[in-house]
Design a protein around this motif. Structure first.
Motif, PDB file in Angstrom:
ATOM      1  N   ALA A  10     -32.058 -21.186  48.935  1.00 45.57           N
ATOM      2  CA  ALA A  10     -31.420 -20.991  47.391  1.00 45.57           C
ATOM      3  C   ALA A  10     -29.832 -20.840  47.712  1.00 45.57           C
ATOM      4  N   PRO A  11     -29.095 -21.012  46.593  1.00 44.97           N
ATOM      5  CA  PRO A  11     -27.652 -20.868  46.578  1.00 44.97           C
ATOM      6  C   PRO A  11     -27.165 -19.176  46.861  1.00 44.97           C
ATOM      7  N   VAL A  12     -26.225 -18.858  47.425  1.00 43.76           N
ATOM      8  CA  VAL A  12     -25.875 -17.579  47.649  1.00 43.76           C
ATOM      9  C   VAL A  12     -24.309 -17.257  47.179  1.00 43.76           C
ATOM     10  N   ALA A  13     -24.191 -16.366  46.511  1.00 45.97           N
ATOM     11  CA  ALA A  13     -22.929 -16.121  46.144  1.00 45.97           C
ATOM     12  C   ALA A  13     -22.092 -15.281  46.904  1.00 45.97           C
ATOM     13  N   ILE A  14     -20.754 -15.368  47.144  1.00 46.19           N
ATOM     14  CA  ILE A  14     -19.798 -14.480  47.863  1.00 46.19           C
ATOM     15  C   ILE A  14     -18.855 -14.103  46.902  1.00 46.19           C
ATOM     16  N   ILE A  15     -18.317 -12.817  46.936  1.00 39.40           N
ATOM     17  CA  ILE A  15     -17.439 -12.082  46.162  1.00 39.40           C
ATOM     18  C   ILE A  15     -16.292 -11.687  46.889  1.00 39.40           C
ATOM     19  N   THR A  16     -14.809 -12.140  46.909  1.00 40.63           N
ATOM     20  CA  THR A  16     -14.006 -11.496  47.401  1.00 40.63           C
ATOM     21  C   THR A  16     -12.691 -11.315  46.758  1.00 40.63           C
ATOM     22  N   THR A  17     -11.651 -10.516  47.023  1.00 42.92           N
ATOM     23  CA  THR A  17     -10.616 -10.269  46.457  1.00 42.92           C
ATOM     24  C   THR A  17      -9.743 -11.613  46.688  1.00 42.92           C
ATOM     25  N   SER A  18      -8.379 -11.385  46.395  1.00 42.64           N
ATOM     26  CA  SER A  18      -7.499 -12.417  46.398  1.00 42.64           C
ATOM     27  C   SER A  18      -6.697 -12.562  47.815  1.00 42.64           C
ATOM     28  N   GLY A  19      -5.831 -13.403  48.112  1.00 43.56           N
ATOM     29  CA  GLY A  19      -5.108 -13.708  49.244  1.00 43.56           C
ATOM     30  C   GLY A  19      -5.687 -14.115  50.404  1.00 43.56           C
ATOM     31  N   THR A  20      -5.426 -13.342  51.516  1.00 45.46           N
ATOM     32  CA  THR A  20      -6.106 -14.038  52.917  1.00 45.46           C
ATOM     33  C   THR A  20      -7.752 -13.554  52.834  1.00 45.46           C
ATOM     34  N   ALA A  21      -8.306 -12.643  52.036  1.00 43.25           N
ATOM     35  CA  ALA A  21      -9.408 -12.688  52.228  1.00 43.25           C
ATOM     36  C   ALA A  21     -10.284 -13.861  51.661  1.00 43.25           C
ATOM     37  N   VAL A  22      -9.720 -14.732  50.751  1.00 43.55           N
ATOM     38  CA  VAL A  22     -10.359 -15.760  50.535  1.00 43.55           C
ATOM     39  C   VAL A  22     -10.128 -16.846  51.722  1.00 43.55           C
ATOM     40  N   ALA A  23      -9.209 -16.766  52.341  1.00 44.55           N
ATOM     41  CA  ALA A  23      -8.884 -17.817  53.553  1.00 44.55           C
ATOM     42  C   ALA A  23      -9.962 -17.299  54.572  1.00 44.55           C
ATOM     43  N   ASN A  24     -10.162 -16.030  54.640  1.00 44.10           N
ATOM     44  CA  ASN A  24     -11.250 -15.868  55.785  1.00 44.10           C
ATOM     45  C   ASN A  24     -12.652 -16.303  55.927  1.00 44.10           C
ATOM     46  N   LEU A  25     -12.944 -16.792  54.449  1.00 44.44           N
ATOM     47  CA  LEU A  25     -14.189 -17.639  54.224  1.00 44.44           C
ATOM     48  C   LEU A  25     -14.348 -18.820  54.965  1.00 44.44           C
ATOM     49  N   TYR A  26     -12.973 -19.553  55.308  1.00 42.11           N
ATOM     50  CA  TYR A  26     -13.038 -20.964  55.447  1.00 42.11           C
ATOM     51  C   TYR A  26     -14.061 -21.502  56.538  1.00 42.11           C
ATOM     52  N   PRO A  27     -14.163 -20.735  57.824  1.00 45.08           N
ATOM     53  CA  PRO A  27     -15.173 -21.354  58.752  1.00 45.08           C
ATOM     54  C   PRO A  27     -16.425 -21.469  58.072  1.00 45.08           C
ATOM     55  N   ALA A  28     -17.008 -20.535  57.451  1.00 43.48           N
ATOM     56  CA  ALA A  28     -18.392 -20.708  56.996  1.00 43.48           C
ATOM     57  C   ALA A  28     -18.427 -21.709  55.880  1.00 43.48           C
ATOM     58  N   ILE A  29     -17.477 -21.761  55.074  1.00 43.81           N
ATOM     59  CA  ILE A  29     -17.504 -22.849  54.064  1.00 43.81           C
ATOM     60  C   ILE A  29     -17.456 -24.272  54.804  1.00 43.81           C
ATOM     61  N   ILE A  30     -16.679 -24.463  55.769  1.00 39.62           N
ATOM     62  CA  ILE A  30     -16.771 -25.805  56.625  1.00 39.62           C
ATOM     63  C   ILE A  30     -18.009 -26.113  56.983  1.00 39.62           C
ATOM     64  N   GLU A  31     -18.904 -25.024  57.685  1.00 41.54           N
ATOM     65  CA  GLU A  31     -20.266 -25.328  58.205  1.00 41.54           C
ATOM     66  C   GLU A  31     -21.070 -25.638  57.303  1.00 41.54           C
ATOM     67  N   ALA A  32     -20.894 -24.951  55.900  1.00 42.99           N
ATOM     68  CA  ALA A  32     -21.835 -24.980  54.982  1.00 42.99           C
ATOM     69  C   ALA A  32     -21.883 -26.267  54.151  1.00 42.99           C
TER      70      ALA A  32
END
Length: 579
Positions: A74-96
């Motif tokens: 099932a889809p899973v949501a991720i909540i982050t604040t602004s700035g580099t916090a969002v950029a830190n998600l990038y490796p997992a987003i690529i894999e997904a």
């Protein structure tokens, strides 16, 4: 008063978003602390239908979400604040994105007037994930933007998605309302203006379905009886690539038995340890005698893709196939050889349960079974009954797994050793990997997500460099409440490079292997984890069996010499080439 109204509207939008995500199938939301994402965080905290997970490291958080999504389907949501916090998600987003796992990123953001003007923690977040996520860029909450328009925007982006979606949420301060009520209470107590704003949602508020309900996609086209008869005429081989446990891969075994064709499998097929397959295909292709038999195949039926074995990839590329069929769940291009083929975009169970004929060349590959058994005997003799090392550890660990176990195998050397040498067993565990981009980051976090969702005994096999990459995620192991054992194979560096043709040993040591001389005992102690260090099979067995009795996470560090695995691989390869 105006400021309070702004905070309330921010929260209302957050609650509408989280409520609709719940109705769209989201069961988990992973959150990292931050102020700009407060409307989303407060909404998630008040949402009773979604389980929340909190972590201080956004990169590990995203990989945990990946594991939760893989395990739950099932889809899973991720909540982050602004700035580099969002950029830190990038490796997992690529894999997904590469492996078709639905992650939904909800990122708090500055409003337009605070972008590119020196405002704190402000970066350009729209399109930050480029082509690796579908973009949804919401405006700042505004009473003039219809509430039903907000919901239909979410529905259009998320309904039936199988890949990441990035919902960028711009918020103006203030973020913190005087009180946080449930959405239903907020609706009941809304003033005249908000009552009018929410009027188009009156019917939606009365049930638990999405606002816009998309009908399932039309059924896939399947081969006709005539085309199956033509395809089955001749010598064929079935090749199984990456599949999930819920794909029902055992049906492929039944199909292979109907056709009476040999079946070769990848480590990620869920069938690698199954007694009815040719599990040692990577090693079989080293043998000239066996390769000659396999080269008789005229037709190939491939399920999935993303193979670990280069020899298997080369075999598929080198054959002049009379017919090449591939079964995929979606319109992916999973063939680096770019061969001409018929792609059937359908579910495995629908494909395998067709009225398949027996092949006109039934049982043509029976001799391959003898070769596969011979390699099994050879590996038992030259790995299990010799000096302790990584291959022996992996073979022993995989022999302990039952059908109710989950086994997560790290990238680099562990997954290759499993692919090459894993034993055939009576029961097969659920296998999980991160082989979309094949990175070594986030592996611990992903395995935790799987363990938390599945609630079944889980074993994680990881290399030392991969463990160092994801050390922060040891904190996540506190969330595990079932037996979980992390096996760290510490060979003091990136020793997969020992089997690659680096020009000189000096270059290999200085720029590839990067020996670190570190142990993980103090790291485990820092995070309050049970820890054992072993350097022989007897100690490993004792530590592992003890750890599996606890309803929590444990760490076992397996110390091996830097060159043992690469030397053993080379030696076994020579024996098989002469077989």
């Amino acid at each position: 008063m105006q400021s309070q109204a702004s905070a309330d509207l921010n929260l209302l939008w957050g609650q509408l978003i989280l409520e609709e995500l719940s109705r769209l199938g989201v069961q988990h939301v992973c959150m990292a602390p931050g102020s700009r994402s407060t409307p989303l965080t407060l909404a998630a905290a008040a949402q009773t239908a979604i389980k929340t997970h909190v972590h201080f490291d956004e990169r590990g958080l995203a990989f945990m979400a990946l594991g939760l999504a893989k395990a739950s389907g099932a889809p899973v949501a991720i909540i982050t604040t602004s700035g580099t916090a969002v950029a830190n998600l990038y490796p997992a987003i690529i894999e997904a994105w590469l492996t078709h796992v639905p992650l939904i990123v909800l990122s708090g953001d500055r409003p337009n007037e605070l972008i590119d003007c020196g405002a704190n923690q402000a970066i350009i977040q729209p399109a930050i994930f480029a082509n690796y996520a579908t973009q949804v860029n919401l405006p700042t909450p505004d009473i003039n933007f219809p509430a039903n328009g907000l919901l239909t925007t979410l529905d259009q982006a998320i309904s039936q998605t199988s890949q990441p979606v990035h919902i960028n949420c711009m918020y103006r301060e203030p973020f913190y309302p005087d009180e946080v009520n449930s959405l239903s209470d907020r609706v009941k107590n809304a003033g005249v203006t908000l009552q009018k704003y929410l009027q188009p949602l009156a019917h939606w508020l009365g049930h638990k379905r999405p606002f816009s309900q998309y009908a399932p996609r039309q059924g896939a086209q399947l081969p006709t009886q005539d085309s199956m008869l033509r395809f089955a005429h001749g010598k064929g081989v079935i090749v199984v690539g990456t599949l999930a446990p819920e794909d029902k891969p055992e049906l492929i075994i039944s199909l292979a038995q109907k056709l009476a064709w040999p079946i070769v499998v990848d480590a990620q097929s869920q069938l690698r340890q199954h007694p009815a397959v040719l599990g040692y295909v990577d090693q079989l292709l080293l043998s000239p005698k066996t390769s000659k038999i396999l080269q008789q195949a005229e037709r190939v039926l491939v399920f999935g893709g993303r193979f670990i074995s280069k020899r298997l990839i080369q075999f598929l590329a080198s054959q002049m196939w009379q017919s090449y069929w591939q079964v995929l769940p979606d319109a992916s291009r999973l063939d680096p050889n770019h061969q001409s083929k018929q792609i059937w975009q359908t579910r495995i169970d629908d494909f395998c349960q067709l009225n398949w004929p027996r092949s006109s060349s039934a049982n043509w590959g029976l001799e391959l079974v003898k070769h596969n058994d011979a390699i099994a005997d050879m590996l038992s003799q030259h790995i299990d009954q010799t000096s302790f090392g990584e291959a022996q550890a992996i073979r022993w660990i995989t022999q302990q797994q039952g059908s109710n176990n989950a086994l997560f195998i790290g990238n680099s050397l562990p997954i290759r050793l499993y692919d090459m040498y894993a034993p055939i067993t009576a029961e097969t565990p659920s296998i999980y990997t991160n082989r979309g981009a094949s990175g070594i980051d986030g592996l611990i976090a992903t395995s935790v997500g799987i363990a938390v969702n599945k609630q079944q005994p889980t074993t994680m096999i990881i290399g030392d460099i991969s463990c160092l990459h994801d050390l922060n995620s040891l904190a996540l192991l506190k969330q595990v409440t079932t037996p979980y054992v992390m096996i760290i194979l510490n060979n003091d560096g990136g020793n997969i490079f020992n089997i690659l043709p680096v020009p000189t040993e000096q270059l290999r040591n200085d720029y590839y292997r990067l020996s670190h001389g570190l142990e993980f005992g103090y790291g485990a102690a820092m995070f309050g984890l049970a820890y054992r260090q072993v350097d022989d099979l007897t100690s490993l067995a004792e530590a592992y069996n003890e750890a599996m009795e606890f309803q929590c996470a444990s760490v076992i560090e397996v110390n091996v010499s830097p060159n043992q695995a690469s030397d053993q691989i080379a030696q076994i390869s020579q024996w098989i080439k002469q077989y």
